[in-house]
Design an enzyme around this catalytic site. Structure first.
Site, PDB file in Angstrom:
ATOM      1  N   ASN A 121      38.096  49.195   9.414  1.00  0.00           N
ATOM      2  CA  ASN A 121      36.916  49.317  10.061  1.00  0.00           C
ATOM      3  C   ASN A 121      36.331  50.752   9.395  1.00  0.00           C
ATOM      4  O   ASN A 121      36.870  51.593   8.586  1.00  0.00           O
ATOM      5  CB  ASN A 121      37.071  49.278  11.581  1.00  0.00           C
ATOM      6  CG  ASN A 121      38.102  50.365  12.094  1.00  0.00           C
ATOM      7  OD1 ASN A 121      37.890  51.536  12.009  1.00  0.00           O
ATOM      8  ND2 ASN A 121      39.301  49.774  12.629  1.00  0.00           N
ATOM      9  N   LYS A 169      49.239  39.653  -5.429  1.00  0.00           N
ATOM     10  CA  LYS A 169      47.453  39.457  -5.368  1.00  0.00           C
ATOM     11  C   LYS A 169      47.153  38.188  -5.217  1.00  0.00           C
ATOM     12  O   LYS A 169      47.434  37.354  -6.047  1.00  0.00           O
ATOM     13  CB  LYS A 169      47.095  40.370  -6.539  1.00  0.00           C
ATOM     14  CG  LYS A 169      45.558  40.491  -6.580  1.00  0.00           C
ATOM     15  CD  LYS A 169      44.965  40.969  -7.595  1.00  0.00           C
ATOM     16  CE  LYS A 169      43.542  41.378  -7.599  1.00  0.00           C
ATOM     17  NZ  LYS A 169      43.057  41.362  -8.956  1.00  0.00           N
ATOM     18  N   PHE A 196      39.211  55.328  24.553  1.00  0.00           N
ATOM     19  CA  PHE A 196      37.873  55.497  24.296  1.00  0.00           C
ATOM     20  C   PHE A 196      37.219  54.101  24.293  1.00  0.00           C
ATOM     21  O   PHE A 196      38.191  53.065  23.991  1.00  0.00           O
ATOM     22  CB  PHE A 196      37.653  56.203  22.668  1.00  0.00           C
ATOM     23  CG  PHE A 196      37.505  57.516  22.568  1.00  0.00           C
ATOM     24  CD1 PHE A 196      38.712  58.445  23.127  1.00  0.00           C
ATOM     25  CD2 PHE A 196      36.501  58.065  22.292  1.00  0.00           C
ATOM     26  CE1 PHE A 196      38.483  59.718  22.829  1.00  0.00           C
ATOM     27  CE2 PHE A 196      36.148  59.446  22.021  1.00  0.00           C
ATOM     28  CZ  PHE A 196      37.358  60.339  22.314  1.00  0.00           C
ATOM     29  N   LYS A 217      37.836  48.142  31.013  1.00  0.00           N
ATOM     30  CA  LYS A 217      39.026  48.847  30.220  1.00  0.00           C
ATOM     31  C   LYS A 217      39.732  49.729  31.037  1.00  0.00           C
ATOM     32  O   LYS A 217      41.039  49.742  30.792  1.00  0.00           O
ATOM     33  CB  LYS A 217      38.496  49.472  28.987  1.00  0.00           C
ATOM     34  CG  LYS A 217      37.992  48.465  27.843  1.00  0.00           C
ATOM     35  CD  LYS A 217      37.592  48.783  26.663  1.00  0.00           C
ATOM     36  CE  LYS A 217      36.920  47.932  25.821  1.00  0.00           C
ATOM     37  NZ  LYS A 217      36.092  48.180  24.556  1.00  0.00           N
ATOM     38  N   LYS A 250      43.555  48.790  31.309  1.00  0.00           N
ATOM     39  CA  LYS A 250      44.850  49.742  30.490  1.00  0.00           C
ATOM     40  C   LYS A 250      45.210  50.745  31.565  1.00  0.00           C
ATOM     41  O   LYS A 250      45.787  51.532  30.928  1.00  0.00           O
ATOM     42  CB  LYS A 250      43.868  50.115  29.194  1.00  0.00           C
ATOM     43  CG  LYS A 250      43.319  49.122  28.581  1.00  0.00           C
ATOM     44  CD  LYS A 250      42.968  49.730  27.233  1.00  0.00           C
ATOM     45  CE  LYS A 250      42.112  48.656  26.562  1.00  0.00           C
ATOM     46  NZ  LYS A 250      42.324  48.398  24.958  1.00  0.00           N
TER      47      LYS A 250
HETATM   48  N1  CTP Z   1      43.201  50.136  21.476  1.00  0.00           N
HETATM   49  C1  CTP Z   1      44.752  50.172  21.398  1.00  0.00           C
HETATM   50  N2  CTP Z   1      44.969  49.058  20.906  1.00  0.00           N
HETATM   51  C2  CTP Z   1      44.365  47.981  20.449  1.00  0.00           C
HETATM   52  C3  CTP Z   1      42.994  47.987  20.606  1.00  0.00           C
HETATM   53  C4  CTP Z   1      42.464  49.086  21.251  1.00  0.00           C
HETATM   54  O1  CTP Z   1      45.215  50.975  21.776  1.00  0.00           O
HETATM   55  N3  CTP Z   1      44.946  47.106  19.648  1.00  0.00           N
HETATM   56  C5  CTP Z   1      42.509  51.335  22.275  1.00  0.00           C
HETATM   57  C6  CTP Z   1      41.568  52.003  21.383  1.00  0.00           C
HETATM   58  O2  CTP Z   1      42.172  52.981  20.908  1.00  0.00           O
HETATM   59  C7  CTP Z   1      40.661  52.456  22.601  1.00  0.00           C
HETATM   60  C8  CTP Z   1      40.720  51.435  23.645  1.00  0.00           C
HETATM   61  O3  CTP Z   1      41.817  50.778  23.529  1.00  0.00           O
HETATM   62  O4  CTP Z   1      41.046  53.686  23.091  1.00  0.00           O
HETATM   63  C9  CTP Z   1      39.389  50.745  23.560  1.00  0.00           C
HETATM   64  O5  CTP Z   1      39.211  50.065  22.409  1.00  0.00           O
HETATM   65  P1  CTP Z   1      38.198  49.171  22.065  1.00  0.00           P
HETATM   66  O6  CTP Z   1      37.863  48.938  20.681  1.00  0.00           O
HETATM   67  O7  CTP Z   1      36.828  49.741  22.508  1.00  0.00           O
HETATM   68  O8  CTP Z   1      38.229  47.973  22.967  1.00  0.00           O
HETATM   69  P2  CTP Z   1      39.249  47.044  22.821  1.00  0.00           P
HETATM   70  O9  CTP Z   1      40.442  47.073  23.767  1.00  0.00           O
HETATM   71  O10 CTP Z   1      39.817  46.589  21.535  1.00  0.00           O
HETATM   72  O11 CTP Z   1      38.362  45.565  23.481  1.00  0.00           O
HETATM   73  P3  CTP Z   1      37.139  44.991  22.614  1.00  0.00           P
HETATM   74  O12 CTP Z   1      37.461  45.027  21.171  1.00  0.00           O
HETATM   75  O13 CTP Z   1      37.221  43.399  23.024  1.00  0.00           O
HETATM   76  O14 CTP Z   1      36.029  45.606  23.111  1.00  0.00           O
END
Ligand code: CTP
Length: 406
Positions: free
Chosen positions: A208, A287, A321, A335, A339
């Protein structure tokens, strides 16, 4: 905090010089000893005598003046200071500091100072917003100088906008807060940064756009405040801030293992990383050749690291975040709950100047109570500082810490 501190105040030439006089008075009322250096332009606005009387100390203004006791004055002042505060700091002096020019008493002393440097920019809005001034401020912030944001309002030149020197009472408060820099000593802070990458075959991966800038800025700020700081980072080209222990990982599963190993004795965990939500189910050992017209990869869900940390949480202050493109506050609140977070830093990544790979961001700190603290667009260093201020305030008001006498 300011009692018995030795504050060296640099005064540059701007109409806000009159506020610097009050600043000296307020610093002294807090118990600080103050010595003043004036630039040649500052002397056009206020005389040396004013600052001598209000500070109770001789004022340095020239490299070439006769001095009653022989010493190398700019070095002596630099060594004397517990902090150098420059207020008002003009665009010209910021530019000199950013490029290491030392052509008068103030800039020469600033180069020799080892103590913290705090800058209070004050100037016309267009000058302040000019990209060259902003880039100088970013450079200085990245080098660890503290920038106190100018206030907005009507300026002496008749325009409205950012560029006013904040009120002396607010500057004193910010200096005091900043000099509590060691306020995080004894704490262990774990920060995750960057994006994870998920291999497809030996040469390809899914990734990403995260650069790691936010997490690296937080780790740098935490270490400056005296915290033992561990940075668990996905691939990033950024330099690890001095004093930070870095653990480099690639995949979400590796990040999970590294974070869990550091979590037990952590006091604060800040999860700024952009973790890949899915990984390739069967990574090809060789590959993949482009034989077919279409290629389907089967993805499986990665562990939600933060959710797991929320489940295991004991004493840790847990910050996530949320990167959103719509329904920012509602999604962030979900979230926090799912969490088990103590705070979430929410940012709308679709806004100009926000999100991945930018030097700036626009964030809201959202708490489980529903309280929201919003920040205007700011550099990631400034956001890191504000985030740690918020966390420090929250931790110090925790009832369980009070009962332990912490
Ligand atoms: N995060 C994590 N592990 C994952 C996905 C996310 O620890 N597999 C954490 C990120 O580091 C961040 C928070 O969860 O602090 C929210 O991440 P975000 O990408 O905004 O949300 P997701 O929980 O992945 O949900 P979605 O992608 O559906 O919005």
């Amino acid at each position: 905090m300011l009692a018995a501190k030795k504050i060296l105040l640099g005064v540059c030439g701007g109409i806000a010089v009159y506020k610097a006089v009050e600043l000296v008075s307020r610093l002294r009322r807090e118990g600080a000893a103050v010595k003043v250096i004036m630039t040649g332009s500052a002397l056009k606005f206020v005389s040396q005598l004013t600052f001598r009387e209000i500070s109770g100390n001789p004022v340095a203004a020239s490299m070439w003046a006769d001095i009653p006791v022989y010493n190398v004055e700019h070095i002596a002042l630099a060594e004397w200071a517990d902090a150098l505060v420059i207020a008002p700091a003009t665009a010209n002096v910021l530019a000199k500091l950013a490029s290491g020019i030392a052509d008068d008493m103030l800039t020469t002393t600033a180069l020799a100072v080892k103590a913290p440097i705090i800058l209070c920019p004050a100037m016309n809005t267009n000058m302040y917003e000019n990209p060259v001034t902003q880039s100088n401020l970013e450079k200085l912030a990245a080098r660890g100088l503290k920038i106190i944001q100018p206030a907005s309002g009507r300026l002496a030149c008749g325009t409205y906008g950012a560029g006013r020197l904040p009120e002396p009472i607010d500057i004193v408060q910010e200096i005091d807060d900043y000099l509590r820099g060691g306020s995080m000593s004894g704490l262990k802070v774990v920060v995750t940064a960057g994006g994870t990458i998920e291999p497809v075959d030996p040469v390809r991966y899914i990734g990403n756009r995260s650069s790691g800038k936010m997490g690296y800025a937080i780790a740098g700020e935490a270490v400056r405040r005296g915290a033992g700081t561990v940075l668990v980072s996905g691939p990033s080209s950024l330099p690890v801030p001095p004093g930070v222990t870095a653990i480099k990982v690639e995949t979400a599963v590796e990040m999970k293992d590294a974070v869990l190993a550091e979590y037990g004795d952590a006091d604060i965990l800040i999860k700024a990383a952009a973790v890949a939500d899915y990984r390739v189910k069967d990574i090809c050992a060789a590959k993949i050749k482009k034989k077919e017209e279409t290629l389907t990869l089967e993805l499986v869900k990665n562990p939600d690291i933060l959710k797991e940390l929320g489940r295991l949480k004991t004493k840790q202050y847990l910050v996530g975040f949320a990167a959103e493109t719509d329904n920012l506050v509602e999604n962030a609140r979900v979230k926090i709950k799912e969490k088990n977070l103590d705070m979430i830093v929410a940012n709308d990544v679709s806004m100009p100047g926000a999100g991945f790979n930018h030097d700036t961001n626009i964030v809201k700190f959202i708490y489980p109570s529903g309280e929201i603290v919003s920040m205007e667009k700011a550099s990631k260093q400034e956001i890191a500082a504000k985030l740690l201020d918020q966390i420090s305030a929250a931790i110090s008001s925790r009832p369980e810490r009070d009962s332990q006498g912490c």
